[in-house]
Write a protein that holds these residues in place. Structure first.
Motif, PDB file in Angstrom:
ATOM      1  N   ARG A 195     -11.902  40.145  17.583  1.00  0.00           N
ATOM      2  CA  ARG A 195     -12.871  39.301  17.222  1.00  0.00           C
ATOM      3  C   ARG A 195     -12.880  38.833  15.709  1.00  0.00           C
ATOM      4  O   ARG A 195     -13.302  37.940  15.340  1.00  0.00           O
ATOM      5  CB  ARG A 195     -14.351  39.756  17.550  1.00  0.00           C
ATOM      6  CG  ARG A 195     -14.542  39.729  19.111  1.00  0.00           C
ATOM      7  CD  ARG A 195     -15.885  40.087  19.364  1.00  0.00           C
ATOM      8  NE  ARG A 195     -16.044  39.883  20.998  1.00  0.00           N
ATOM      9  CZ  ARG A 195     -17.046  40.326  21.664  1.00  0.00           C
ATOM     10  NH1 ARG A 195     -17.910  41.122  21.079  1.00  0.00           N
ATOM     11  NH2 ARG A 195     -17.125  40.132  23.090  1.00  0.00           N
ATOM     12  N   HIS A 202     -15.346  31.198  14.280  1.00  0.00           N
ATOM     13  CA  HIS A 202     -16.816  31.164  15.003  1.00  0.00           C
ATOM     14  C   HIS A 202     -16.670  31.377  16.608  1.00  0.00           C
ATOM     15  O   HIS A 202     -15.927  30.429  17.048  1.00  0.00           O
ATOM     16  CB  HIS A 202     -17.624  29.946  14.635  1.00  0.00           C
ATOM     17  CG  HIS A 202     -18.845  29.893  15.476  1.00  0.00           C
ATOM     18  ND1 HIS A 202     -19.888  30.661  15.069  1.00  0.00           N
ATOM     19  CD2 HIS A 202     -19.377  28.691  16.096  1.00  0.00           C
ATOM     20  CE1 HIS A 202     -20.728  30.447  15.512  1.00  0.00           C
ATOM     21  NE2 HIS A 202     -20.612  29.248  16.323  1.00  0.00           N
ATOM     22  N   ARG A 203     -17.510  32.124  17.170  1.00  0.00           N
ATOM     23  CA  ARG A 203     -17.469  32.187  18.548  1.00  0.00           C
ATOM     24  C   ARG A 203     -18.570  31.628  19.159  1.00  0.00           C
ATOM     25  O   ARG A 203     -19.614  31.832  18.942  1.00  0.00           O
ATOM     26  CB  ARG A 203     -17.384  33.651  19.030  1.00  0.00           C
ATOM     27  CG  ARG A 203     -16.310  34.501  18.641  1.00  0.00           C
ATOM     28  CD  ARG A 203     -16.339  36.077  18.862  1.00  0.00           C
ATOM     29  NE  ARG A 203     -16.479  36.153  20.502  1.00  0.00           N
ATOM     30  CZ  ARG A 203     -17.405  36.668  21.145  1.00  0.00           C
ATOM     31  NH1 ARG A 203     -18.476  37.190  20.403  1.00  0.00           N
ATOM     32  NH2 ARG A 203     -17.437  36.676  22.466  1.00  0.00           N
ATOM     33  N   SER A 218     -21.732  29.635  21.049  1.00  0.00           N
ATOM     34  CA  SER A 218     -22.654  29.909  22.197  1.00  0.00           C
ATOM     35  C   SER A 218     -22.331  28.856  23.327  1.00  0.00           C
ATOM     36  O   SER A 218     -21.515  27.816  23.038  1.00  0.00           O
ATOM     37  CB  SER A 218     -24.044  29.590  21.756  1.00  0.00           C
ATOM     38  OG  SER A 218     -24.249  28.226  21.367  1.00  0.00           O
ATOM     39  N   GLY A 224     -17.654  37.583  28.211  1.00  0.00           N
ATOM     40  CA  GLY A 224     -17.432  37.265  26.784  1.00  0.00           C
ATOM     41  C   GLY A 224     -16.685  38.363  26.237  1.00  0.00           C
ATOM     42  O   GLY A 224     -16.538  38.463  25.071  1.00  0.00           O
ATOM     43  N   SER A 247     -12.080  37.628  24.330  1.00  0.00           N
ATOM     44  CA  SER A 247     -11.827  37.719  22.943  1.00  0.00           C
ATOM     45  C   SER A 247     -10.613  38.140  22.918  1.00  0.00           C
ATOM     46  O   SER A 247      -9.912  37.804  21.903  1.00  0.00           O
ATOM     47  CB  SER A 247     -13.057  38.589  22.444  1.00  0.00           C
ATOM     48  OG  SER A 247     -14.195  38.254  22.360  1.00  0.00           O
ATOM     49  N   THR A 288     -10.565  30.294  20.238  1.00  0.00           N
ATOM     50  CA  THR A 288     -11.583  31.368  20.159  1.00  0.00           C
ATOM     51  C   THR A 288     -12.222  31.503  21.486  1.00  0.00           C
ATOM     52  O   THR A 288     -11.731  31.126  22.604  1.00  0.00           O
ATOM     53  CB  THR A 288     -12.817  30.877  19.084  1.00  0.00           C
ATOM     54  OG1 THR A 288     -13.626  31.825  19.069  1.00  0.00           O
ATOM     55  CG2 THR A 288     -13.390  29.493  19.512  1.00  0.00           C
ATOM     56  N   ASP A 289     -13.379  32.028  21.554  1.00  0.00           N
ATOM     57  CA  ASP A 289     -13.864  32.560  23.061  1.00  0.00           C
ATOM     58  C   ASP A 289     -15.378  32.277  22.888  1.00  0.00           C
ATOM     59  O   ASP A 289     -16.015  32.029  21.722  1.00  0.00           O
ATOM     60  CB  ASP A 289     -13.585  33.834  23.624  1.00  0.00           C
ATOM     61  CG  ASP A 289     -14.246  34.740  22.995  1.00  0.00           C
ATOM     62  OD1 ASP A 289     -14.419  34.803  21.536  1.00  0.00           O
ATOM     63  OD2 ASP A 289     -14.698  35.930  23.637  1.00  0.00           O
ATOM     64  N   ASP A 345     -19.176  32.931  23.175  1.00  0.00           N
ATOM     65  CA  ASP A 345     -19.955  34.367  23.267  1.00  0.00           C
ATOM     66  C   ASP A 345     -20.890  34.386  24.468  1.00  0.00           C
ATOM     67  O   ASP A 345     -21.709  33.579  24.728  1.00  0.00           O
ATOM     68  CB  ASP A 345     -20.959  34.023  21.984  1.00  0.00           C
ATOM     69  CG  ASP A 345     -21.583  35.294  21.549  1.00  0.00           C
ATOM     70  OD1 ASP A 345     -21.191  36.409  22.061  1.00  0.00           O
ATOM     71  OD2 ASP A 345     -22.556  35.168  20.480  1.00  0.00           O
ATOM     72  N   GLY A 346     -20.541  35.517  25.281  1.00  0.00           N
ATOM     73  CA  GLY A 346     -21.465  35.847  26.406  1.00  0.00           C
ATOM     74  C   GLY A 346     -20.704  35.330  27.670  1.00  0.00           C
ATOM     75  O   GLY A 346     -21.393  35.672  28.776  1.00  0.00           O
TER      76      GLY A 346
END
Ligand SMILES: C[S@@+](CC[C@H](N)C(=O)[O-])C[C@H]1O[C@@H](n2cnc3c(N)ncnc32)[C@H](O)[C@@H]1O
Length: 346
Positions: free
Chosen positions: A12, A17-18, A20, A89, A93, A108-109, A111-112
């Motif tokens: 990570r 930035h991951r 939302s 999530g 990552s 990126t991935d 978040d959640g």
């Protein structure tokens, strides 16, 4: 040796930035690719994220490396924003960190993962394609029955002259060689009005065969400038790109967020860079129903929000449509130009 926690923290730390889930959906509208890594079972059971590519984890690196012979056709350069999605999530990552190592610096991935996506109430599409087929058949039956039992001049949306549409086409200075598509055009006189004005490439798409037959009976089917497409808009895959999208009184029937997001996907897939979209729908103080179906009412701002950052609102008008029965129906019209950025190749 590392613990899995250390591995994840390290991965990570390498990611930008991951986003939302709602940030990821907004990014998708301006060109980010969402990539769903979940298993077949998870997708079948929980549903799909509209517009996300499905790439199995075990082929991800081969499908995403722009230099690989196995790259996915939507992957074309190292600067693309890629947002990987797994169920919660974590795995995504680790996978995104691998893509970083391939030089995909904007990988990126989410978040959640899908669990957070669903918790935010964002649209989830059914993974059961036959359901869409059933929906299309029901829509075709509904509209065919209407056009079967009423003459085109008797339906409430009839216009002897598509005034506002033509005014907007003029105001936007759409050139006569533009490829135009009138979605849900039905038996409207717009296509013929455009051809009379010198337009040379006009398509009309509608789910109702009966509606399109009114058009071809009137105009004839020999005119090579007129292309008739019988299809449900929401399951349509455009085979080419258009410079002008016109929709009068179709979008407002799509009540379900999944349908609306699919509408935007089709619009994006159909439109060329810098293309224009003209959309007319019932205004916020307009009727709640049309042809026995509930409708969603809009202001220009709501339309702009639906289309997202990839489109710029350039004109906005109100029209009081008088039905053949004498009732007044307030419409809102909005015209958008596509922002010429991050558009994936056709
Ligand atoms: C209210 S009428 C408007 C027709 C035309 N745009 C006009 O202004 O005269 C709605 C039209 O959308 C078509 N339609 C409804 N749902 C559709 C869908 N899912 N795909 C394609 N056409 C659809 C109907 O067959 C009908 O012709």
């Amino acid at each position: 040796m590392k613990t899995v926690h250390e591995l994840l923290t390290e991965a990570r730390a390498a990611l930008p930035h991951r986003p939302s889930p709602s940030e990821a959906v907004r990014a998708q509208r301006t060109g980010a690719l969402l990539i769903d890594l979940r298993s077949d079972d998870q997708r079948r059971h929980d549903g799909l994220i509209p517009g996300a590519l499905v790439i199995p984890r075990n082929s991800l690196e081969w499908r995403c490396d722009p230099g690989s012979a196995w790259r996915h056709p939507s992957i074309h350069d190292y600067d693309q924003q890629l947002v990987l999605i797994c169920d919660q999530g974590f795995q995504s990552s680790l996978a995104a960190a691998n893509l970083q190592q391939l030089g995909l610096r904007r990988a990126t991935d989410m978040d959640g993962g899908f669990v957070a996506y669903r918790a935010e109430g964002l649209p989830v599409a059914s993974s059961h394609a036959p359901l869409r087929g059933k929906r299309s058949n029901a829509a075709a039956r509904h509209w065919d029955a209407i056009y079967e039992t009423r003459a085109p001049e008797q339906v409430s949306w009839y216009q002897a002259r598509p005034e506002t549409s033509l005014e907007l086409v003029d105001a936007l200075a759409v050139p006569h060689d533009a490829a135009v598509i009138d979605v849900g055009g039905g038996a409207s006189l717009l296509a013929e009005s455009l051809l009379q004005r010198g337009f040379s490439d006009v398509s009309v798409l509608d789910v109702s065969e009966r509606a399109l037959r009114h058009l071809t009976d009137r105009h004839g089917s020999a005119d090579r400038r007129l292309h008739v497409i019988r299809h449900d808009l929401l399951s349509w895959t455009p085979q080419r790109r258009y410079d002008l999208w016109h929709d009068r009184a179709v979008l407002h029937f799509f009540q379900d967020p999944v349908e609306r997001s699919r509408y935007v996907e089709v619009l994006e897939a159909a439109l060329a860079p810098s293309a224009t979209a003209i959309i007319g729908v019932f205004a916020l103080d307009g009727p709640h129903q049309c042809s026995g179906l509930p409708v969603m009412r809009y202001g220009a701002r709501q339309l702009a929000e639906l289309l997202g950052d990839g489109f710029r609102l350039v004109d906005e008008r109100r029209e009081e449509h008088r039905t053949p029965g004498g009732a007044l129906q307030p419409f809102i019209w909005a015209a958008f130009t596509r922002r010429n950025q991050n558009i994936l190749p056709a």
